[in-house]
Write a protein that holds these residues in place. Structure first.
Motif, PDB file in Angstrom:
ATOM      1  N   VAL A  38       1.601  23.833  17.961  1.00 46.25           N
ATOM      2  CA  VAL A  38       2.525  24.385  19.051  1.00 46.25           C
ATOM      3  C   VAL A  38       2.874  25.670  19.020  1.00 46.25           C
ATOM      4  N   THR A  40       4.583  28.928  20.890  1.00 44.55           N
ATOM      5  CA  THR A  40       5.663  29.471  21.780  1.00 44.55           C
ATOM      6  C   THR A  40       6.052  30.689  22.026  1.00 44.55           C
ATOM      7  N   THR A  42       9.264  33.084  22.907  1.00 42.83           N
ATOM      8  CA  THR A  42      10.827  33.287  22.934  1.00 42.83           C
ATOM      9  C   THR A  42      11.192  34.594  23.110  1.00 42.83           C
ATOM     10  N   ALA A  49      12.869  28.959  23.962  1.00 43.44           N
ATOM     11  CA  ALA A  49      11.379  29.225  24.301  1.00 43.44           C
ATOM     12  C   ALA A  49      11.314  29.226  25.898  1.00 43.44           C
ATOM     13  N   THR A  52       6.036  27.027  26.111  1.00 45.88           N
ATOM     14  CA  THR A  52       5.809  25.984  24.920  1.00 45.88           C
ATOM     15  C   THR A  52       4.284  25.337  25.490  1.00 45.88           C
ATOM     16  N   SER A  54       1.327  22.918  23.860  1.00 50.11           N
ATOM     17  CA  SER A  54       0.703  21.838  22.589  1.00 50.11           C
ATOM     18  C   SER A  54      -0.623  21.376  22.998  1.00 50.11           C
ATOM     19  N   HIS A  85       6.238  35.587  19.756  1.00 50.69           N
ATOM     20  CA  HIS A  85       5.338  34.510  19.845  1.00 50.69           C
ATOM     21  C   HIS A  85       4.601  33.968  18.503  1.00 50.69           C
TER      22      HIS A  85
END
Length: 106
Positions: A38, A40, A42, A49, A52, A54, A85
């Motif tokens: 994952v 992210t 933020t 976040a 995001t 995946s 990040h």
């Protein structure tokens, strides 16, 4: 093995392309075929976040038995500002932050 990435600057609306190489403490490649990864972004000031990604949704396993994957963000509407990040890899219940750093959108 966690790696700090110094500040990355990105133009608002641009995509970001990152190559991730997952290695263990002995610097040997880790098989990420069954990993959960994952990525992210933020806000630096805290909060949820704003991006995001995946595996299968912005993260592609390019050579998983060699610990290699690619992370791509689209042109998500990320406001101008400073962010953190990071990429977190989970394999067989073991969680590790692969990298983290600062990101500036201008």
């Amino acid at each position: 093995m966690t790696q700090y990435i110094p500040l990355i600057t990105l133009q608002q609306g641009d995509s970001l392309f990152l190559d991730l190489f997952v290695k263990n403490k002995n610097n040997a490649a880790v098989d990420i075929t069954s990993a959960t990864i994952v990525y992210t972004i933020t806000p630096a000031a805290g909060g949820a976040a704003v991006v995001t990604k995946s595996v299968g949704s912005g993260i592609a396993l390019t050579a998983p038995t060699n610990g290699e994957c690619g992370i791509t963000t689209g042109s998500e509407a990320v406001a101008i500002g400073r962010y953190y990040h990071k990429a977190v890899v989970t394999i067989a219940g073991v969680v590790g932050t692969s990298f983290y750093g600062s990101l500036r959108v201008k």
